[in-house]
Design an enzyme around this catalytic site. Structure first.
Site, PDB file in Angstrom:
ATOM      1  N   SER A   9       0.841  -1.204   0.000  1.00  0.00           N
ATOM      2  CA  SER A   9       0.000   0.000   0.000  1.00  0.00           C
ATOM      3  C   SER A   9       0.875   1.252   0.000  1.00  0.00           C
ATOM      4  CB  SER A   9      -0.879   0.024   1.250  1.00  0.00           C
ATOM      5  OG  SER A   9      -1.336   1.353   1.478  1.00  0.00           O
ATOM      6  N   HIS A  34      -1.172  -1.121  -4.296  1.00  0.00           N
ATOM      7  CA  HIS A  34      -2.444  -0.853  -3.596  1.00  0.00           C
ATOM      8  C   HIS A  34      -2.532   0.641  -3.333  1.00  0.00           C
ATOM      9  CE1 HIS A  34      -5.906  -1.966  -1.099  1.00  0.00           C
ATOM     10  NE2 HIS A  34      -5.450  -1.117  -0.179  1.00  0.00           N
ATOM     11  N   ASP A  36      -4.505   3.596  -1.825  1.00  0.00           N
ATOM     12  CA  ASP A  36      -5.527   3.906  -0.808  1.00  0.00           C
ATOM     13  C   ASP A  36      -6.064   5.310  -1.000  1.00  0.00           C
ATOM     14  OD1 ASP A  36      -3.813   1.948   1.622  1.00  0.00           O
ATOM     15  OD2 ASP A  36      -5.818   1.593   0.812  1.00  0.00           O
ATOM     16  N   MET A  38      -8.575   8.180  -0.109  1.00  0.00           N
ATOM     17  CA  MET A  38      -9.376   8.559   1.061  1.00  0.00           C
ATOM     18  C   MET A  38      -9.880   9.997   0.892  1.00  0.00           C
ATOM     19  SD  MET A  38      -7.078   7.067   4.177  1.00  0.00           S
ATOM     20  CE  MET A  38      -6.386   5.408   4.118  1.00  0.00           C
ATOM     21  N   HIS A  67      -8.272   1.183  -3.950  1.00  0.00           N
ATOM     22  CA  HIS A  67      -9.172   0.930  -2.817  1.00  0.00           C
ATOM     23  C   HIS A  67      -9.834   2.262  -2.478  1.00  0.00           C
ATOM     24  CE1 HIS A  67      -9.358  -0.151   1.767  1.00  0.00           C
ATOM     25  NE2 HIS A  67     -10.560  -0.048   1.223  1.00  0.00           N
ATOM     26  N   MET A  69     -11.850   4.521  -0.457  1.00  0.00           N
ATOM     27  CA  MET A  69     -12.440   4.771   0.860  1.00  0.00           C
ATOM     28  C   MET A  69     -13.070   6.161   0.796  1.00  0.00           C
ATOM     29  SD  MET A  69      -9.374   3.114   3.069  1.00  0.00           S
ATOM     30  CE  MET A  69      -8.237   3.295   1.685  1.00  0.00           C
ATOM     31  N   MET A 139     -11.306  -6.162   5.228  1.00  0.00           N
ATOM     32  CA  MET A 139     -10.453  -5.263   6.010  1.00  0.00           C
ATOM     33  C   MET A 139     -10.124  -5.913   7.352  1.00  0.00           C
ATOM     34  SD  MET A 139      -9.827  -2.675   4.145  1.00  0.00           S
ATOM     35  CE  MET A 139      -9.027  -1.638   5.372  1.00  0.00           C
ATOM     36  N   ASP A 177      -6.421  -6.723   4.103  1.00  0.00           N
ATOM     37  CA  ASP A 177      -5.799  -5.401   4.131  1.00  0.00           C
ATOM     38  C   ASP A 177      -5.830  -4.801   5.536  1.00  0.00           C
ATOM     39  OD1 ASP A 177      -6.647  -2.259   2.401  1.00  0.00           O
ATOM     40  OD2 ASP A 177      -4.966  -2.842   3.661  1.00  0.00           O
TER      41      ASP A 177
HETATM   42  C1  DX5 Z   1      -6.161   1.492   5.614  1.00  0.00           C
HETATM   43  C2  DX5 Z   1      -5.724   1.049   4.220  1.00  0.00           C
HETATM   44  C3  DX5 Z   1      -4.692  -0.041   4.256  1.00  0.00           C
HETATM   45  C4  DX5 Z   1      -3.399   0.379   4.969  1.00  0.00           C
HETATM   46  C5  DX5 Z   1      -2.562  -0.844   5.232  1.00  0.00           C
HETATM   47  O1  DX5 Z   1      -7.307   2.286   5.506  1.00  0.00           O
HETATM   48  O2  DX5 Z   1      -6.825   0.590   3.465  1.00  0.00           O
HETATM   49  O3  DX5 Z   1      -4.404  -0.442   2.911  1.00  0.00           O
HETATM   50  O4  DX5 Z   1      -2.689   1.266   4.151  1.00  0.00           O
HETATM   51  O5  DX5 Z   1      -1.438  -0.413   5.952  1.00  0.00           O
HETATM   52  P1  DX5 Z   1      -0.732  -1.427   6.988  1.00  0.00           P
HETATM   53  O6  DX5 Z   1      -0.276  -2.615   6.145  1.00  0.00           O
HETATM   54  O7  DX5 Z   1       0.425  -0.640   7.548  1.00  0.00           O
HETATM   55  O8  DX5 Z   1      -1.763  -1.797   7.996  1.00  0.00           O
HETATM   56 ZN    ZN Z   2      -6.316  -0.304   1.547  1.00  0.00          ZN
END
Ligand code: DX5
Ligand code: ZN
Length: 217
Positions: A9, A34, A36, A38, A67, A69, A139, A177
């Protein structure tokens, strides 16, 4: 057992040198990137959006696993697809009873689609759409931040979804994840996850290639 894929990620990357970080992932043997996304509404954090995907698309041939969010992901699906996303995953908690429509919208753009459930969301909520997905994401932390502790109670959901996928005979990836480390990765793989997201485990490692190989082994 399905092929194990490692999806580091970039939330845990240094945003000031994201280009190098993404190219480093490819050089270190990652299978996907990956991303993320947000929005500060669906989760209490803000990262990056479509332009970041567009720009890193030019720097790697690895599949970009986006992903989302965000609230109202359906408003952005086409733009992420156009930006170069290979997979777009959307949260049940953001789509609710519109989830099937959003998954079909993603598919209509020619991009792979996935449904995501938070640690406290039962499999029941996505049961009807699992077979529509190219990947299902469970998750193992509450979304918003990297570096959180793995929540073991999600393993039962991984097992449940793996059984549904295997029963169907379809090639659907099961992604996990959040909080994945070299110490717990075999547990999640035994439960049935075959796509492993790792943010802090990879980016904090002194040797990224070695860590990716360890997670994959
Ligand atoms: C959290 C993300 C994850 C996160 C994982 O909202 O969706 O992908 O970046 O990070 P680690 O592996 O450090 O938990
Ligand atoms: Zn993620």
């Amino acid at each position: 057992m399905k092929e194990v894929k490692i999806a580091p990620s970039i939330l845990s990357a240094d945003f000031a040198k994201m280009g190098e970080e993404v190219q480093s992932l490819q050089a270190c043997g990652a299978d996907m990137v990956h991303c993320d996304v947000m929005d500060g509404v669906f989760v209490n954090n803000i990262t990056f959006g479509i332009k970041m995907v567009e720009d890193i698309r030019k720097l790697t041939t690895l599949p970009l696993d986006c992903h989302l969010m965000i609230v109202h992901p359906e408003k952005y699906v086409e733009r992420f697809a156009k930006a170069g996303a290979d997979i777009i995953t959307v949260h049940y908690e953001a789509c609710q009873d519109n989830l099937e429509n959003v998954l079909r919208l993603i598919k209509s753009t020619g991009v792979k689609c996935g449904a995501v459930i938070n640690p406290d969301t039962p499999v029941e909520k996505i049961k009807d759409v699992i077979l529509l997905c190219d990947m299902v994401l469970v998750m193992s932390v509450f979304p918003g931040f990297g570096g959180q502790a793995f929540i073991p109670s999600v393993l039962d959901k991984v097992r449940e979804i793996r059984a549904i996928i295997d029963e169907s005979g379809k090639e659907i990836d099961l992604q996990i994840d959040g909080g994945i480390t070299a110490e717990n990765v075999s547990t999640v793989k035994e439960a049935g996850a075959n796509v492993i997201v790792a943010g802090s485990a990879v980016f904090k490692a002194s040797d990224r290639a070695e860590m990716i190989a360890k997670l994959k082994a």
